[in-house]
Design an enzyme around this catalytic site. Structure first.
Site, mmCIF file in Angstrom:
data_model
loop_
_atom_site.group_PDB
_atom_site.id
_atom_site.type_symbol
_atom_site.label_atom_id
_atom_site.label_comp_id
_atom_site.label_asym_id
_atom_site.label_seq_id
_atom_site.Cartn_x
_atom_site.Cartn_y
_atom_site.Cartn_z
ATOM 1 N N TYR A 1 27.194 25.756 -17.968
ATOM 2 C CA TYR A 1 27.080 24.310 -18.156
ATOM 3 C C TYR A 1 26.824 23.977 -19.625
ATOM 4 O O TYR A 1 27.426 23.049 -20.183
ATOM 5 C CB TYR A 1 25.974 23.738 -17.272
ATOM 6 C CG TYR A 1 26.367 23.628 -15.828
ATOM 7 C CD1 TYR A 1 26.693 22.398 -15.271
ATOM 8 C CD2 TYR A 1 26.430 24.761 -15.013
ATOM 9 C CE1 TYR A 1 27.068 22.291 -13.936
ATOM 10 C CE2 TYR A 1 26.808 24.668 -13.685
ATOM 11 C CZ TYR A 1 27.124 23.434 -13.156
ATOM 12 O OH TYR A 1 27.513 23.336 -11.842
ATOM 13 N N HIS B 1 32.773 18.534 -1.056
ATOM 14 C CA HIS B 1 32.962 19.299 -2.276
ATOM 15 C C HIS B 1 33.467 20.721 -2.043
ATOM 16 O O HIS B 1 34.298 21.219 -2.798
ATOM 17 C CB HIS B 1 31.638 19.330 -3.040
ATOM 18 C CG HIS B 1 31.756 19.837 -4.445
ATOM 19 N ND1 HIS B 1 32.506 19.195 -5.404
ATOM 20 C CD2 HIS B 1 31.212 20.918 -5.062
ATOM 21 C CE1 HIS B 1 32.426 19.860 -6.545
ATOM 22 N NE2 HIS B 1 31.652 20.902 -6.367
ATOM 23 N N ASP C 1 35.602 22.276 -8.186
ATOM 24 C CA ASP C 1 34.406 22.389 -9.030
ATOM 25 C C ASP C 1 34.809 22.976 -10.390
ATOM 26 O O ASP C 1 35.815 22.548 -10.968
ATOM 27 C CB ASP C 1 33.333 23.218 -8.318
ATOM 28 C CG ASP C 1 31.957 23.056 -8.949
ATOM 29 O OD1 ASP C 1 31.264 22.082 -8.632
ATOM 30 O OD2 ASP C 1 31.583 23.915 -9.774
#
Length: 468
Positions: A382, A439, A236
């Site tokens: 982000y 993930h 990630d």
């Protein structure tokens, strides 16, 4: 005669167009030099003019006041005003509210009643805090066991998590790395920090803290601990940060291993499109085609599942306010990601999270976000990574000489092929495909990730160089 002149003009224009296209293509796809990057930017409160660095390392132990647990229980005890799912719908519209009610009941009535046990687990590893560039950084620091030190080559390892994860992802993974295992010649001294703005680490106090800045803080943390050269492993955001670290500070990285091998350079995108027409040509086996192709289907799936990304990359404080003011809202938002990151055969199953990750582990991770009130600061990361400042660095186009290893789990975000990855990491030493897993590999299948990482370490060829 006229038609010859016209024909000549057409040929000339076509040649000019081709030539210009070649120049543009070359300019967009050629590797770029490593940018100059400041490695001591102050990110703490105030302007830092009177900042006096504190290089001491302090022990950290989680001690949550009982009043805080009682308050959470009271919040979870309020009557839920949830909308029932549509007929015949499980998790297609988001996290199912029937399932959410069950999670909240368990969280309140079972999990919180044994909080002392969960807190003891959190404290089962040695943890510390130290100030880096004005920020107090929390980290787990577990050294190799005495048995491992006596028999193994021991290397320092920086272990990096992402969102919506935390250091809790690594609690089954870390002991495998530090103990004397018979299947490998290596053991590791593990440093697993909470990322800046995540968990028990401070958040930056002004805009601009992107993945390159995060990589710098993480590298400086390792230097603070006396490690001038170390391995990096991440998934990630941890993968992006690790790639940035290996790019900006290759002199400090023994090897970089990723379980989310992505690359977004113009050349990688073009190769991905071209490769979709001849997929087996660029893969070690036809059985791995569906890891990467069809490209259009992969992009469509990313578009479908990336709504959270767009929100957090544009208005992180808005979603952050909603999440920090409601533990049930926080649970729904984070649990939905874990539900999605099981596998397609389980995504609509009410027991998927329990089956794949374990309920206690997922609730532990949820508690990290709740107790530290970090939903907003984590989401801001982000926005910083789609900013012009970060994009202008174009680090995906800057080659790194660092040895690289890639582990691709079947149901993770689509990774790039070795053909693409070598544009960024020409010293690609290790590449592996797994036909299962998703993930959160360190949480879901730590043994498989451990085996892959140690296989990569064995290909570096540095036996004894950093042995302790």
């Amino acid at each position: 005669m006229k038609w010859l002149i016209v024909f000549g003009l057409i040929v000339a224009l076509f040649g000019a167009f081709v030539g210009y296209g070649y120049v543009v293509f070359t300019d967009l796809t050629k590797p770029l030099p490593k940018p100059e990057f400041k490695d001591n930017t102050y990110w703490g409160p105030g302007d830092g003019k009177d900042f006096v660095p504190d290089e001491k390392i302090y022990e950290f132990k989680l001690q949550v006041p009982q009043a805080e647990i009682d308050d959470l229980r009271q919040q979870l005890n309020r009557t839920l005003k949830l909308t029932e799912p549509l007929d015949g719908i499980a998790f297609e519209y988001g996290f199912n509210t029937y399932a959410l009610e069950q999670f909240v009941d368990y969280w309140r009535d079972k999990y919180l009643t044994k909080w002392d046990e969960r807190q003891e687990l959190f404290n089962s590893f040695k943890q510390y805090k130290t100030e880096i560039q004005g920020l107090n950084i929390h980290f787990i620091h577990e050294k190799a066991s005495e048995e491992a030190k006596a028999r193994k080559h021991v290397y320092p390892l920086l272990l990096l998590h992402g969102w919506p994860g935390s250091v809790r992802e690594f609690y089954d993974f870390i002991p495998m790395l530090t103990k004397d295992q018979n299947i490998t010649d290596y053991a590791f001294e593990v440093v697993a920090p909470s990322l800046v703005g995540y968990g028990w680490s401070d958040a930056a106090t002004r805009p601009g803290f992107n993945a390159a800045e995060m990589a710098t803080v993480m590298r400086n943390l390792m230097l603070r601990l006396g490690h001038k050269k170390f391995f990096v492993q991440g998934g990630d955001w941890g993968s992006i940060i690790g790639s940035n670290l290996a790019t900006l500070y290759p002199e400090n990285v023994i090897g970089y291993h990723s379980n989310m091998c992505v690359l977004h350079s113009p050349l990688a995108i073009l190769k991905g499109i071209y490769g979709s027409f001849y997929p087996e040509k660029y893969l070690p086996s036809r059985f791995f085609v569906d890891h990467h192709f069809p490209v259009w289907d992969k992009w469509l799936e990313l578009l479908k599942e990336s709504g959270y990304f767009h929100i957090q990359a544009t208005k992180p404080d808005t979603i952050g306010a909603a999440l920090t003011s409601s533990p049930v809202g926080l649970a729904s938002y984070i649990l939905e990601k874990f539900q999605t990151c099981t596998n397609p055969g389980l995504q609509q199953d009410f027991g998927a999270i329990v089956t794949v990750f374990g309920l206690e582990a997922v609730l532990d991770n949820l508690m990290v976000y709740y107790l530290t009130n970090s939903a907003t600061t984590a989401a801001r990361f982000y926005l910083e990574n789609v900013s012009k400042t970060y994009r202008d660095l174009q680090l995906d186009r800057v080659q790194s000489p660092v040895p690289m290893g890639c582990a691709r789990f079947r149901f993770d975000l689509p990774s790039v092929t070795d053909w693409q990855l070598r544009d960024k990491f020409p010293n690609l030493k290790h590449s592996m495909y797994f036909q299962q897993g998703s993930h959160f590999a360190a949480l879901e299948m730590p043994a498989m990730l451990y085996n892959d990482f140690t296989a990569f370490a064995g290909k570096i060829g540095l036996h004894g160089e950093t042995k302790k």
